[in-house]
Design an enzyme around this catalytic site. Structure first.
Site, PDB file in Angstrom:
ATOM      1  N   ALA A  66     -28.667  36.375  -4.872  1.00  0.00           N
ATOM      2  CA  ALA A  66     -29.287  37.429  -4.073  1.00  0.00           C
ATOM      3  C   ALA A  66     -28.551  38.737  -4.351  1.00  0.00           C
ATOM      4  O   ALA A  66     -27.410  38.724  -4.809  1.00  0.00           O
ATOM      5  CB  ALA A  66     -29.168  37.057  -2.599  1.00  0.00           C
ATOM      6  N   GLY A 105     -28.647  32.391  -5.167  1.00  0.00           N
ATOM      7  CA  GLY A 105     -30.109  32.418  -5.129  1.00  0.00           C
ATOM      8  C   GLY A 105     -30.729  32.153  -6.493  1.00  0.00           C
ATOM      9  O   GLY A 105     -31.867  31.667  -6.574  1.00  0.00           O
ATOM     10  N   GLU A 108     -30.806  28.526  -6.719  1.00  0.00           N
ATOM     11  CA  GLU A 108     -31.792  28.047  -5.733  1.00  0.00           C
ATOM     12  C   GLU A 108     -33.213  28.241  -6.263  1.00  0.00           C
ATOM     13  O   GLU A 108     -34.093  27.413  -6.037  1.00  0.00           O
ATOM     14  CB  GLU A 108     -31.603  28.795  -4.412  1.00  0.00           C
ATOM     15  N   GLU A 128     -21.783  31.051  -2.804  1.00  0.00           N
ATOM     16  CA  GLU A 128     -21.934  31.805  -1.555  1.00  0.00           C
ATOM     17  C   GLU A 128     -20.733  31.646  -0.627  1.00  0.00           C
ATOM     18  O   GLU A 128     -20.356  32.590   0.075  1.00  0.00           O
ATOM     19  CB  GLU A 128     -23.207  31.366  -0.814  1.00  0.00           C
TER      20      GLU A 128
HETATM   21  C1  3H9 Z   1     -26.846  34.536  -2.451  1.00  0.00           C
HETATM   22  O1  3H9 Z   1     -27.363  34.277  -3.501  1.00  0.00           O
HETATM   23  C2  3H9 Z   1     -27.448  34.188  -1.107  1.00  0.00           C
HETATM   24  C3  3H9 Z   1     -28.598  33.211  -1.193  1.00  0.00           C
HETATM   25  O2  3H9 Z   1     -28.117  31.903  -1.195  1.00  0.00           O
HETATM   26  C4  3H9 Z   1     -29.479  33.303   0.021  1.00  0.00           C
HETATM   27  C5  3H9 Z   1     -30.310  34.496   0.160  1.00  0.00           C
HETATM   28  C6  3H9 Z   1     -31.275  34.411   1.311  1.00  0.00           C
HETATM   29  N1  3H9 Z   1     -25.555  41.307  -6.126  1.00  0.00           N
HETATM   30  O3  3H9 Z   1     -18.665  40.675 -11.697  1.00  0.00           O
HETATM   31  P1  3H9 Z   1     -19.110  41.696 -12.683  1.00  0.00           P
HETATM   32  C7  3H9 Z   1     -22.676  43.469  -9.774  1.00  0.00           C
HETATM   33  S1  3H9 Z   1     -25.374  35.370  -2.351  1.00  0.00           S
HETATM   34  C8  3H9 Z   1     -25.343  42.601  -6.390  1.00  0.00           C
HETATM   35  O4  3H9 Z   1     -18.240  42.873 -12.922  1.00  0.00           O
HETATM   36  P2  3H9 Z   1     -18.957  39.683 -14.741  1.00  0.00           P
HETATM   37  C9  3H9 Z   1     -21.193  43.730  -9.643  1.00  0.00           C
HETATM   38  O5  3H9 Z   1     -20.878  44.329  -8.421  1.00  0.00           O
HETATM   39  C10 3H9 Z   1     -24.970  35.740  -4.030  1.00  0.00           C
HETATM   40  N2  3H9 Z   1     -24.528  43.031  -7.386  1.00  0.00           N
HETATM   41  O6  3H9 Z   1     -19.483  41.038 -14.089  1.00  0.00           O
HETATM   42  C11 3H9 Z   1     -20.940  44.640 -10.824  1.00  0.00           C
HETATM   43  O7  3H9 Z   1     -21.390  45.936 -10.448  1.00  0.00           O
HETATM   44  P3  3H9 Z   1     -20.648  47.246 -11.013  1.00  0.00           P
HETATM   45  C12 3H9 Z   1     -24.404  34.571  -4.730  1.00  0.00           C
HETATM   46  C13 3H9 Z   1     -23.931  42.106  -8.112  1.00  0.00           C
HETATM   47  O8  3H9 Z   1     -19.673  39.526 -16.014  1.00  0.00           O
HETATM   48  C14 3H9 Z   1     -21.909  44.104 -11.878  1.00  0.00           C
HETATM   49  O9  3H9 Z   1     -22.894  43.350 -11.156  1.00  0.00           O
HETATM   50  N3  3H9 Z   1     -23.962  34.971  -6.053  1.00  0.00           N
HETATM   51  C15 3H9 Z   1     -24.100  40.741  -7.884  1.00  0.00           C
HETATM   52  O10 3H9 Z   1     -17.479  39.637 -14.719  1.00  0.00           O
HETATM   53  C16 3H9 Z   1     -21.261  43.186 -12.889  1.00  0.00           C
HETATM   54  O11 3H9 Z   1     -20.558  42.173 -12.195  1.00  0.00           O
HETATM   55  C17 3H9 Z   1     -22.711  35.373  -6.300  1.00  0.00           C
HETATM   56  O12 3H9 Z   1     -21.861  35.363  -5.433  1.00  0.00           O
HETATM   57  C18 3H9 Z   1     -24.975  40.341  -6.834  1.00  0.00           C
HETATM   58  N4  3H9 Z   1     -25.210  39.043  -6.554  1.00  0.00           N
HETATM   59  O13 3H9 Z   1     -19.426  38.523 -13.750  1.00  0.00           O
HETATM   60  C19 3H9 Z   1     -22.443  35.804  -7.707  1.00  0.00           C
HETATM   61  N5  3H9 Z   1     -23.363  40.044  -8.781  1.00  0.00           N
HETATM   62  O14 3H9 Z   1     -20.828  47.169 -12.492  1.00  0.00           O
HETATM   63  C20 3H9 Z   1     -21.614  37.040  -7.698  1.00  0.00           C
HETATM   64  C21 3H9 Z   1     -22.747  40.961  -9.550  1.00  0.00           C
HETATM   65  O15 3H9 Z   1     -21.338  48.351 -10.316  1.00  0.00           O
HETATM   66  N6  3H9 Z   1     -21.395  37.560  -9.026  1.00  0.00           N
HETATM   67  N7  3H9 Z   1     -23.084  42.201  -9.160  1.00  0.00           N
HETATM   68  O16 3H9 Z   1     -19.201  47.088 -10.585  1.00  0.00           O
HETATM   69  C22 3H9 Z   1     -20.516  37.048  -9.888  1.00  0.00           C
HETATM   70  O17 3H9 Z   1     -19.916  36.015  -9.663  1.00  0.00           O
HETATM   71  C23 3H9 Z   1     -20.258  37.812 -11.153  1.00  0.00           C
HETATM   72  O18 3H9 Z   1     -20.683  39.132 -10.935  1.00  0.00           O
HETATM   73  C24 3H9 Z   1     -20.959  37.268 -12.422  1.00  0.00           C
HETATM   74  C25 3H9 Z   1     -20.785  38.265 -13.572  1.00  0.00           C
HETATM   75  C26 3H9 Z   1     -20.306  35.930 -12.790  1.00  0.00           C
HETATM   76  C27 3H9 Z   1     -22.413  37.050 -12.178  1.00  0.00           C
END
Ligand code: 3H9
Length: 693
Positions: A66, A105, A108, A128
């Site tokens: 999400a 998400g 999911e 999450e």
């Molecule tokens: C969810 O899914 C809830 C659902 O179950 C239910 C809903 C009803 N959203 O980390 P990076 C941005 S909760 C918005 O530097 P990497 C991040 O801030 C979500 N932004 O790159 C950064 O921005 P900026 C569950 C996001 O290659 C840029 O993307 N998912 C999100 O080292 C690059 O990110 C997670 O918790 C997001 N979801 O790693 C996954 N994700 O460039 C969270 C990233 O402006 N994300 N951004 O600084 C991660 O674990 C890592 O970002 C990922 C990439 C592994 C994907």
């Protein structure tokens, strides 16, 4: 091709509909992506020429979850849950084609398809819980139905991803695609159609959850296994409850349990803190005057001076990341010991199955030991990690100036000393920087990068890149005694020491700090480190509690007596009336009158001291933003993530309230508690630290 929304298209190839999402950087499931999926399914179902549907993403990854930035904002329909109901009900075969990360998400969504395929480098996870949440779009109910409750518990309540081969093994993906993902997914879709495969929905696949019904030990054992690591966190227990619901309830009821617990977590302060930390951790590496295109140096070979605990740990970081390392010591026996400890550490990791014997050999092959500083002539970066003595450091930097390549980075691992003074020993102060690792250096994530007055932008930018490569969280700070982290730590220590003399027993202070969420209290920690670290018999003058304890032979855990006593072979601290008396006598001599100290006062004295000092550090421009201080405290000092860091915590309590208490302490305890002008200013403007991030 139909443009569904600005980030989603529907195209048709050989009778297969492709819903393609393109929402950089990580295809987060914001409004336009969600609507794109829902509309895409709707149109593909209506289109008779489409026989099966693939969901695939452009860019570096499948959906990473999400859009966290939308959390806390008014919800915009369709919600992800609703979209996945549409997907789940799709009468045509649906296939998620995954590369990069299918997280949260994103996974999911994939779980709501009939089939999942992925490339061999793809990762799958429900992280999450790390944001203080649980998967809130059916993940807690669908994943156990696919991989079984045990595996689902670890994936949901611990939140670590699994790689594609494991995903294949546990049934999370149906096929691993070699080569081009789109071609592979199309071929898979054709196979599904040709074989007329059964389109059983995950939500109706109850075999694995039913098999676990009544087996309460699955959950009891899991709870026990995570208890220590998850102390204080709300989300892991809620995650476990949802998987229990998946096992014990019909799908729809389980989904409702998931929704209720998700909403509860979402509105709580822990998730707010953990989401704040997620973005703060990404913000910390962004330095306003260091743009992305700042020229950088190419670092391949690193020299480390000092093969003690610190130098050895630092060396391991670099070896783990594939750098060649030259380790310098002054004596052969010190060098041998240092090299031996590194090898032993790797062997221990290998014995736990976390790396192979070949890996150990490969890493050790990157390491060379030497007794000669001259051997640093060809390294691209030097990190000096000798003990804290300014004269010694100056002497070393003077020598390095003559030995090292003209563009080598010269870094010091000092934790308190003046980096500018050290830099002044060289004719190239622009190449000098502080790289302050935290002990144990191969484990702790924090790297304080100390920017000297003359440190060049290239050296700083390169250091930030290196930090990322060696998997550290860098925080850039300026020069002052103790920089940001240890300067704040000193203010807490001042209060801890005073509280002890005012009459709060060590075990009360330790208990309060532990219950606040730190891994251990200050006196247990002192005993663990050794009370005599940095103490010497010759110079000891009975002028502190530490002096009197050391003088009476108490050295901490290692000799069974320090602030506490310890039974042979045990690490359990036992309060010792003898120590209590020694401290009381010492305090009386110093003119303290013993009093009862409340737990609340201990929290406020210890934590508000950090906040006030942090504000002064910001005022002086030593740190870039309040959230950087929070990142420092979380990654270097064990601050509990669910409280967001000291500056976040101040806002949580209310900065105005914090200021009132600080002023009371100033009236009682004097100058040390003078409120930071920044706090006064923010309060007068009705603002908090959050307004400075
Ligand atoms: C969810 O899914 C809830 C659902 O179950 C239910 C809903 C009803 N959203 O980390 P990076 C941005 S909760 C918005 O530097 P990497 C991040 O801030 C979500 N932004 O790159 C950064 O921005 P900026 C569950 C996001 O290659 C840029 O993307 N998912 C999100 O080292 C690059 O990110 C997670 O918790 C997001 N979801 O790693 C996954 N994700 O460039 C969270 C990233 O402006 N994300 N951004 O600084 C991660 O674990 C890592 O970002 C990922 C990439 C592994 C994907």
């Amino acid at each position: 091709m139909i443009q569904l929304t600005e980030v989603a298209t529907l195209s048709v190839q050989d009778g297969i509909g492709l819903i393609t999402l393109n929402n950089p950087p990580v295809n987060a499931l914001g409004y336009s992506v969600r609507k794109g999926i829902a509309d895409g399914i709707d149109q593909a179902v209506k289109d008779d020429q489409i026989k099966a549907i693939i969901i695939i993403c452009e860019g570096r990854t499948f959906c990473a979850g999400a859009d966290i930035r939308e959390f806390g904002q008014p919800p915009k329909d369709p919600g992800l849950g609703d979209v996945l109901v549409v997907l789940d009900a799709c009468p045509k075969p649906t296939i998620a084609a995954i590369h990069g990360t299918a997280f949260g998400g994103g996974l999911e969504t994939a779980l709501s398809c009939h089939f999942r395929v992925g490339v061999s480098t793809a990762q799958f996870g429900l992280p999450e819980v790390k944001l203080g949440l649980l998967p809130g779009a059916g993940g807690t109910q669908r994943l156990p139905r696919v991989v079984g409750p045990e595996k689902a518990l670890t994936m949901i309540a611990i939140g670590n991803p699994i790689p594609a081969p494991e995903a294949l093994e546990v049934g999370l993906i149906d096929e691993m695609i070699e080569g081009d993902l789109k071609e592979g997914a199309l071929a898979f879709a054709k196979k599904v159609l040709a074989e007329n495969r059964d389109l059983k929905k995950v939500s109706e696949n109850n075999e694995k959850v039913e098999a676990a019904r009544g087996k309460t030990e699955i959950f009891d054992n899991f709870r026990k296994s995570i208890a220590r690591k998850t102390r204080g966190f709300d989300a892991p227990e809620s995650c476990v409850k949802t998987v229990e619901a998946a096992v014990n309830m019909p799908f729809a009821e389980g989904l409702q349990t998931e929704r209720d617990l998700f909403m509860e977590l979402m509105s709580g302060s822990q998730s707010a803190a953990q989401r704040y930390v997620f973005f703060a951790e990404r913000q910390v590496a962004k330095i306003p005057d260091i743009p992305k295109d700042t020229p950088q140096l190419d670092i391949k070979k690193v020299g480390i001076i000092g093969a003690g605990t610190m130098g050895g740990g630092i060396a391991m970081n670099f070896m783990n990341a594939g750098y060649r390392v030259t380790l310098v010591e002054t004596q052969q026996d010190f060098l041998d010991r240092g090299l031996g400890v590194i090898k032993k550490n790797y062997d221990i990791t290998a014995s736990k199955g976390k790396m192979s014997a070949d890996d150990v050999d490969q890493r050790m092959s990157l390491l060379t030991g030497t007794l000669s500083l001259e051997d640093l002539a060809d390294v691209d970066m030097v990190i000096e990690a000798v003990y804290e003595n300014m004269d010694l450091k100056k002497e070393i930097f003077g020598k390095l100036d003559g030995i090292c390549k003209s563009d080598a980075i010269l870094a010091t691992n000092t934790s308190y000393l003046d980096v500018n003074e050290i830099a002044a020993q060289t004719k190239r102060p622009e190449s000098v920087i502080g790289l302050h690792f935290f002990s144990p250096a191969n484990v702790m994530r924090l790297l304080e990068i100390v920017r000297g007055e003359k440190t060049s932008k290239t050296v700083l930018a390169t250091s930030l890149t290196i930090a990322k490569k060696i998997k550290k969280v860098p925080a850039v700070v300026g020069v002052c005694f103790g920089f940001a982290g240890n300067r704040m730590f000193s203010s807490r220590k001042r209060e801890v020491d005073a509280l002890l003399l005012e009459g709060a027993p060590a075990d009360q202070i330790d208990r309060v700090i532990f219950d606040f969420g730190f891994p251990m209290g200050p006196f247990v920690l002192s005993d663990l480190i050794g009370l005599d670290l940095g103490w010497s018999e010759e110079t000891s003058s009975s002028s502190s509690v530490r002096d009197i304890l050391c003088e009476s032979g108490r050295r901490g855990l290692k000799n069974g007596s320090g602030f506490y006593k310890y039974e042979a072979g045990s690490r359990i601290p036992i309060p010792d009336p003898e120590v209590t008396k020694m401290i009381a006598d010492f305090a009386a001599k110093q003119g303290y009158e013993k009093r009862e100290v409340s737990d609340d006062e201990i929290v406020q004295r210890c934590i508000y001291a950090l906040i006030n000092e942090g504000a002064k550090i910001l005022e002086e421009g030593i740190a870039v933003r309040p959230s950087d201080l929070d990142i420092i405290w979380i990654n270097g000092y064990g601050w509990p993530v669910y409280l967001g860091g000291p500056m976040f915590y101040a806002d949580l309590i209310g900065l105005d309230k914090v200021l009132v208490t600080i002023k009371e302490f100033e009236a009682k305890f004097g100058e040390d508690w003078k409120p930071a002008a920044l706090i006064e200013k923010l309060v007068s403007e009705g603002k908090g630290f959050k307004d400075l991030n």
